[in-house]
Design an enzyme around this catalytic site. Structure first.
Site, PDB file in Angstrom:
ATOM      1  N   HIS A 161       0.840  -1.199   0.000  1.00  0.00           N
ATOM      2  CA  HIS A 161       0.000   0.000   0.000  1.00  0.00           C
ATOM      3  C   HIS A 161       0.870   1.243   0.000  1.00  0.00           C
ATOM      4  CE1 HIS A 161      -3.034  -2.594   1.906  1.00  0.00           C
ATOM      5  NE2 HIS A 161      -2.127  -2.886   2.800  1.00  0.00           N
TER       6      HIS A 161
ATOM      7  N   HIS B 173      -3.466  32.927  26.153  1.00  0.00           N
ATOM      8  CA  HIS B 173      -4.184  32.467  27.343  1.00  0.00           C
ATOM      9  C   HIS B 173      -5.675  32.359  27.021  1.00  0.00           C
ATOM     10  CE1 HIS B 173      -5.348  32.083  31.545  1.00  0.00           C
ATOM     11  NE2 HIS B 173      -6.315  32.956  31.297  1.00  0.00           N
TER      12      HIS B 173
ATOM     13  N   SER C  59       6.496  -2.358  26.694  1.00  0.00           N
ATOM     14  CA  SER C  59       5.813  -1.107  27.038  1.00  0.00           C
ATOM     15  C   SER C  59       6.430   0.092  26.333  1.00  0.00           C
ATOM     16  CB  SER C  59       5.844  -0.896  28.547  1.00  0.00           C
ATOM     17  OG  SER C  59       7.136  -0.477  28.929  1.00  0.00           O
ATOM     18  N   GLY C  60       6.889  -0.132  25.097  1.00  0.00           N
ATOM     19  CA  GLY C  60       7.269   1.007  24.272  1.00  0.00           C
ATOM     20  C   GLY C  60       5.988   1.667  23.770  1.00  0.00           C
ATOM     21  N   ALA C  61       6.144   2.614  22.842  1.00  0.00           N
ATOM     22  CA  ALA C  61       4.975   3.378  22.378  1.00  0.00           C
ATOM     23  C   ALA C  61       3.882   2.470  21.827  1.00  0.00           C
ATOM     24  CB  ALA C  61       5.418   4.378  21.314  1.00  0.00           C
TER      25      ALA C  61
END
Ligand SMILES: Cc1cc2nc3c(=O)[nH]c(=O)nc-3n(C[C@H](O)[C@H](O)[C@H](O)COP(=O)(O)OP(=O)(O)OC[C@H]3O[C@@H](n4cnc5c(N)ncnc54)[C@H](O)[C@@H]3O)c2cc1C
Length: 470
Positions: free
Chosen positions: A38, A449, A186-188
């Protein structure tokens, strides 16, 4: 038959490859891309984009579950996994088709097939392409960029089988959502899936071999993320090794050793997210000067492989495995080939990293520990979400922004953040690092702000004892 001779041929149509091709076309090169599957590569089809579509669903679902805290009442919240996955696939297809449109717009020829280097002739590179329609063509180019990407790493005994043990691909298109899930790593990628499935109601356990989750992040971010996920009901095991996966008819029993103790847990599905390996096979690299180091193609600062006129970019050329790194490399390598003046090599310390879990995580540059390990004296400022008006108005009071400066020079060394929308906030620091901005310039900047971006300002002020709102 389309033309077969080009100034540049890019092998692989992922974010590295298609962006390199567009830049080459802009610079007047006759350009082609060979893509076996793809356009858009992993990022658009099986990575960044479809996961973010899924995570948007879980974010909205999570918000609806807390509707009463916004003064709303919502009854009978439910979901349809099929429709959630359909939405994600629709988003991915839309973008992949968009890339095909970009190729047309830029007059880039796309070959649907699998390419490998063939012997060069008369200073011209040759590529043998096995087309998806079963024909074979030989293409010729002055320069070739290998942008073939990467795939999930398979660890012995923990291999994804596509049914009970998923890689990221199966985790993205589940026929139904698991009620219980073990995420290994537990990486991204692992944490994003853990966060998605937990918010959608699964019992989630994360097993991480290192002593903390999101191990590349600043230690304070890892610790905050762990507490936040545990509060959401996730179970997190660190310094944990998964040694065995025993498969049942519709579940898996995993043996996990953590803190000297072994335990067995039985879950519906396992996601193996233990890293990735480069797609370096069958590229015709044998007998060339292209070197493969630890499953990645070795390159110099300009993406050059050592083999005349052959370059490599993106995931196949090594970490960090991020789409924006691949795209940036694509542009700089093409500009270098074209002889554009003033091209700079990639500064790895200026590549931001984002994890789109809830709460989100984003960072750039050195962690506090890494800066200290380099012998630098640091000034560190930290500002919590609870001190920011917009965060409170959004109902997102959890998180912080941490900024690290070199105490001697005022150089911005790194920034680390966790909380709502930090994946959008990090670009302020990216620009600051690229412009080599100092603490004084950041302090003198007017921030709008009320915005979450004010936390960047406050965090910088905090490093110099000047924070205003806490
Ligand atoms: C689940 C998941 C989530 C992710 N989320 C993010 C994120 O949020 N942000 C981020 O920055 N990164 C993310 N990534 C990483 C990102 O997808 C990759 O860094 C990025 O796709 C790398 O781009 P690339 O062009 O180097 O390779 P790829 O995108 O892998 O593209 C390589 C292309 O080359 C083609 N190809 C390979 N060999 C050949 C050949 N011989 N001939 C022709 N074509 C070939 C492949 O079919 C593929 O289309 C994620 C990855 C995963 C798996």
């Amino acid at each position: 038959m389309a033309d077969s001779s080009f100034d540049l041929i890019v092998v692989g149509g992922g974010p590295g490859g298609y962006v390199a091709a567009i830049r080459a076309a802009q610079l007047g090169m006759k350009t082609a891309v060979v893509e076996r599957e793809h356009m858009g590569g992993i990022c658009l089809n099986w990575g960044c984009i479809p996961t973010k579509a899924l995570l948007r669903t879980s974010e909205v679902f999570g918000l609806i579950k807390h509707a009463d805290s916004f003064g709303l009442s919502v009854k009978d919240v439910s979901f349809d996994p099929k429709k959630i996955v359909e939405r994600s696939r629709k988003v991915a297809n839309q973008l992949s088709n968009g890339v095909k449109g970009l190729m047309k717009k830029n007059k880039i020829t796309v070959f649907d097939g699998t390419a490998k280097l063939a012997a060069s002739e008369g200073g011209q590179r040759k590529l043998a392409v096995a087309m998806n329609d079963k024909t074979n063509v030989t293409l010729t180019a002055k320069n070739v960029i290998l942008a073939t990407g990467a795939r999930a790493r398979q660890l012995p005994g923990l291999e994804a089988d596509g049914k009970l043990v998923w890689s990221y691909k199966e985790a993205m298109v589940p026929p139904e959502f698991p009620k219980s899930l073990l995420v290994i790593g537990s990486g991204a990628i692992g944490i994003e899936f853990a966060s998605f499935y937990r918010t959608m109601g699964a019992e989630v356990t994360v097993a991480e071999v290192m002593d903390r989750i999101l191990p590349v992040e600043d230690e304070e971010v890892s610790a905050f993320a762990k507490r936040a996920f545990e509060k959401q009901g996730m179970k997190i095991l660190t310094s944990a090794t998964v040694s065995n996966l025993k498969k049942g008819a519709n579940n898996v029993t995993a043996t996990i050793t953590a803190g000297g103790k072994s335990q067995e847990i039985t879950v519906d599905r396992v996601i193996s997210a233990v890293g990735i390996v480069g797609n370096v096979e069958n590229l015709g690299l044998e007998g060339t000067k292209v070197k493969v180091e630890k499953t990645h193609i070795a390159i110099d600062q300009w993406g050059f492989t050592g083999e005349p006129n052959v370059y490599a970019i993106g995931d196949v050329a090594g970490p960090p495995w991020l789409a924006h790194k691949a795209m940036h490399e694509g542009v700089l390598v093409v500009e270098k080939i074209a002889g554009v003046k003033g091209v700079h090599p990639m500064k790895t310390e200026s590549i931001p990293g984002c994890t789109y879990c809830q709460p989100q995580v984003a960072s750039i540059g050195l962690t506090e520990a890494a800066a200290k390990a380099k012998g630098l004296q640091v000034k560190v400022g930290k500002f919590p979400f609870i001190g920011n008006g917009k965060a409170i108005a959004l109902g997102e009071p959890e998180g912080f922004v941490k900024t690290i400066f070199d105490a001697k020079t005022g150089e911005l060394l790194g920034a680390h953040m966790i909380g709502a929308e930090v994946t959008e906030l990090i670009q302020g620091y990216s620009i600051a690092k690229t412009l080599e901005t100092t603490e004084a310039e950041l302090m003198a900047t007017v921030f709008p702000h009320p915005t979450l971006s004010e936390m960047m300002h406050e965090s910088v002020l905090a490093a110099y004892g000047r924070t205003l709102h806490i």
